[in-house]
Every structure is written in structure tokens, then in C-alpha cells.
Design a protein around this motif. Structure first.
Motif, PDB file in Angstrom:
ATOM      1  N   THR A   1       0.816  -1.218   0.000  1.00  0.00           N
ATOM      2  CA  THR A   1       0.000   0.000   0.000  1.00  0.00           C
ATOM      3  C   THR A   1       0.847   1.264   0.000  1.00  0.00           C
TER       4      THR A   1
ATOM      5  N   GLU B   1       1.309   4.323  -6.800  1.00  0.00           N
ATOM      6  CA  GLU B   1       0.441   5.474  -7.062  1.00  0.00           C
ATOM      7  C   GLU B   1       0.160   6.264  -5.792  1.00  0.00           C
ATOM      8  N   ARG B   2      -0.037   5.550  -4.692  1.00  0.00           N
ATOM      9  CA  ARG B   2      -0.321   6.234  -3.437  1.00  0.00           C
ATOM     10  C   ARG B   2       0.865   7.083  -2.988  1.00  0.00           C
TER      11      ARG B   2
ATOM     12  N   ALA C   1      -1.652  -0.876  -5.289  1.00  0.00           N
ATOM     13  CA  ALA C   1      -1.432   0.469  -5.845  1.00  0.00           C
ATOM     14  C   ALA C   1      -0.570   1.363  -4.958  1.00  0.00           C
TER      15      ALA C   1
ATOM     16  N   LEU D   1       0.929  -5.402  -7.215  1.00  0.00           N
ATOM     17  CA  LEU D   1       0.185  -4.498  -8.084  1.00  0.00           C
ATOM     18  C   LEU D   1      -1.207  -4.161  -7.568  1.00  0.00           C
ATOM     19  N   GLU D   2      -1.870  -5.136  -6.960  1.00  0.00           N
ATOM     20  CA  GLU D   2      -3.259  -4.914  -6.557  1.00  0.00           C
ATOM     21  C   GLU D   2      -3.429  -3.792  -5.531  1.00  0.00           C
TER      22      GLU D   2
END
Length: 406
Positions: free
Chosen positions: A342, A376-377, A373, A370-371
Motif C-alpha cells: 500500500t 500510485e499512493r 497500488a 500491483l493490486e
């Protein structure tokens, strides 16, 4: 075969003798416009006081041929390095061994390079408006698995911390260093020169981390592929040798993981590594051993020592506090971690580094789930990019590697 070491941008007899004493095989003198430009008469006076069997290289950039020929005669140099757009026909008119330099950007024209009938090819970094001495490295992968008709010398941003990685990646015939061993724009640092030569010699003696050929087993990829998943509080945990020590971590796996991190990072003197003590601490220490950079570590409990920075964090399976040690105001930091889910721990680490008055320049994680993210966070919260090497899907009973970035 022993790698030839050329130290370029020599301007004084003191630096020339220090370079030779450090173990340099060749000295480079710049005759074209540059902060390190020297005259033919100065170079002649230096060469006259050098011990025997040291190659002396005159560096020119798009100079008129008569100037080059006159400078060769006046200076007494034994070789010529041409760093501009000189043609093969131009090179053939010089009666000394010629090293033809090529500045590498996004691609390499093999046919053009191999058409030059010279003694060696030198590859440096392309930077708009600069002919050399940029202190920046290019993407060494552009030279991998390429066949050159002459010996290869690599320059561009080399220093004591990354020359080992270059040699493991390319095994060049020679290396060329200038700014990486400099004290100022025009002088050299004798300690840096000795350390650079030692690093080259050590790399030549150690077992190399070979690049994977087609069909070979990639133990780093395999450490994360088809591994069991365990669900805790609705989250999928990846059980593997590198991050969980299940089964026990093979020494070679740790070495490969640390080496891949070193290759992916832009490491240079003055940087400091930072990580957290839980699962990433082992990897952090291995990376430090390989690259020679110091590291600071964030622990899960306070020491009470002066300068310790405390931050809260919230990751996929726990929330708590991190206590950062060993980071000082003004430090330039590379964060190293084994796995990003995460991104909560990384966000806490970044905040701790910033509170310490330091600057995060790079973030490298070996694996990415990948699940969740996390990359991105981290980007959204901190504005920083995370470079990951192995991208993994975690769903069902086992993991699956989607891609690798090395």
C-alpha cells in the motif's frame, strides 16, 4: 584481461603523478575549450616528467586537422581521442593511435560506429551543449549484447560507487573517469583516484553477476513467482525467501537482489541509503556493502538518542511509529525497500527523512504488489516516484510475476 584505467582532464604535474601513483594506465589532456583545457607546452612539460609506459591521450573536439597534428608534435602525446563529429577519413590522417568518442543518448548506431577504423571506441553521455565531462552516466543497457569491431572504453559519470556495476554489466576493455575523481573543476583528488582504481581492480577479481541469457533461470523473479499467499485481515501476504525468509534466504538471492538495486539506482558519492529495520533491513545492509554508501535506518522503537526523528505510519497490516536514525540535515537520500504494497511504510519513511532536514532523491523497491497500488499512493501523497524491479500479482492461492524491470 585487466581493464585499462584512463584519468582524464589532467591539468598539473602533481595530479598526473598522483594518477600514475594511484594506478592509472593512461592520462587524458583536453586541448579543446573546457574548464580543463591545457596548452601543448604545459602537457609537454608534464609528459617529460612521467615514468615510462604511461599512455598520454590528447582529447580534441571538432578541431581543424592542422591544429591536431601540430598539437601532437608539440605536446608529445602518444594517442589521440576525438570526441566530436570527426569522420573516419579524418581519423585516418592522424599518425597516432586514435580513440573515437561517441556520445550516447537514446540509441546506438552500431553500423556507423563499426565503420570507424580506429584503435578503440569510447562511449560518453550525450548532454545538449556539452562535449564531455558531464558527470552523468548513460544507460549502459544500450551497449549490452552489441558487437563492436574495436575495444570499448566507457566514460560518463563514473565514480568509485558505480564503476563496479558498470564492469559487471558490460566488462569494458577500459574505463575513463574525470569528474568522478575531481577535487575542483580543474584539479583531482588523490584519495578519490586511489579509491577508483581499487574499485576497478576489485571488480575484476570478484565473481561477476552475469546478465541472464535467454532461457536461464532468474532467481530473483522466481523468488516472487508461484509462491503461496496467506490472507490476514483481508490482505494477501506473499510468502517468499527474500522478504519472509520462508524458505531460508539463499546468499546468492540476497546478492542478486542487492545488485539489481544498485544497477537500478543512480548512485554517486555523497548519497546516503535509508530503509526500515523490519523486512527491508537485510536488503539495505547488502546494498550498502555492494555500493559502499552509508545507511541510516528507521526502527520500530525509540532509542532516545539525540537527532532521532519520530513519525507515524499506516501500512497494509499494521499502524505504528517509525524512529529514524543516522540521517542529518542536508543529506541526499536513496530509500531502499524490499516490497511495496500500500506504500504506507514508504510514506512514513519519506516524511521522517524530510523532518530530519534531508532530501529524498530516489526510491527503489525490489518487488511491487500491483493490486495494492502503493506506487500510485506514494506519488499522490509525496510527489515522488518509486522504481520497482519485480511486479507481482497477488490473488488466489499463489503469486504471479507480471514483469521485471532489469
Amino acid at each position: 584481461m585487466k581493464t585499462t584505467i584512463k584519468m582524464c582532464g589532467i591539468t598539473t604535474l602533481e595530479d598526473a603523478l598522483a594518477a600514475v601513483s594511484a594506478g592509472a594506465n593512461a592520462l587524458g589532456f583536453v586541448f579543446s575549450p573546457s574548464p580543463r583545457q591545457v596548452s601543448a607546452d604545459v602537457v609537454r612539460s608534464i609528459i617529460n616528467q612521467l615514468p615510462p609506459f604511461i599512455s598520454t591521450v590528447g582529447v580534441f573536439v571538432d578541431e581543424p586537422l592542422p591544429f591536431v597534428l601540430e598539437t601532437i608534435q608539440r605536446s608529445g602525446i602518444s594517442m589521440v581521442q576525438l570526441q566530436g563529429h570527426e569522420s573516419n577519413e579524418y581519423c585516418q590522417q592522424i599518425d597516432k593511435p586514435v580513440i573515437k568518442g561517441f556520445r550516447v543518448a537514446a540509441e546506438v548506431d552500431i553500423d556507423l560506429i563499426n565503420s570507424y577504423q580506429v584503435s578503440a571506441y569510447l562511449f560518453d553521455t550525450y548532454v545538449e551543449g556539452q562535449d564531455g565531462g558531464t558527470g552523468k552516466r548513460f544507460d549502459w543497457a544500450l551497449l549490452q549484447r552489441r558487437h563492436f569491431s574495436r575495444p570499448v572504453i566507457v566514460a560518463g559519470g563514473l565514480n568509485v560507487n558505480n564503476v563496479r556495476h558498470l564492469m559487471e554489466a558490460l566488462s569494458p576493455d577500459g574505463v575513463d573517469v574525470s569528474s568522478g575523481v575531481s577535487a575542483t573543476a580543474t584539479t583531482k583528488d588523490s584519495a578519490k583516484m586511489r579509491a577508483f582504481v581499487s574499485a576497478v581492480e576489485a571488480a575484476g577479481q570478484e565473481p561477476r553477476l552475469e546478465k541472464l541469457a535467454f532461457g536461464e533461470v532468474d532467481i530473483l523473479r522466481d523468488a516472487f513467482h508461484d509462491r503461496p499467499l496467506v490472507e490476514v485481515n483481508g490482505k494477501q501476504f506473499l510468502i517468499n525467501s527474500l522478504t519472509e525468509q520462508v524458505p531460508a534466504t539463499p546468499a546468492r538471492l540476497l546478492h542478486v537482489a542487492a545488485q539489481r538495486v544498485c544497477e537500478a539506482a543512480e548512485l554517486s558519492p555523497g548519497l546516503k541509503l535509508v530503509g526500515e529495520e523490519d523486512k527491508g533491513g537485510v536488503l539495505l545492509a547488502a546494498v550498502s556493502l555492494l555500493c559502499g554508501l552509508p545507511f541510516g535506518i528507521a526502527r520500530w522503537y525509540p532509542s532516545g538518542l539525540e537527532g532521532q526523528v519520530k513519525v507515524g505510519f499506516d501500512c497494509e497490516y499494521i499502524s505504528g511509529e517509525l524512529y529514524l536514525n543516522g540521517v542529518e540535515p542536508g543529506d541526499r537520500v536513496v530509500i531502499v525497500d524490499d516490497l511495496i504494497s500500500t506504500g504506507g511504510t514508504l510514506i512514513g519513511l519519506i516524511e521522517a527523512v524530510r523532518r530530519a532536514g534531508a532530501h529524498v532523491e530516489q526510491i527503489i523497491c525490489v518487488a511491487e504488489k500491483l493490486e495494492y497500488a502503493g506506487v500510485e499512493r506514494v506519488r499522490n501523497v509525496t510527489g515522488l516516484e518509486v522504481k520497482t524491479l519485480v511486479r507481482v500479482r497477488v490473488s488466489g492461492a499463489t503469486s504471479s510475476v507480471v514483469s521485471v524491470a532489469y
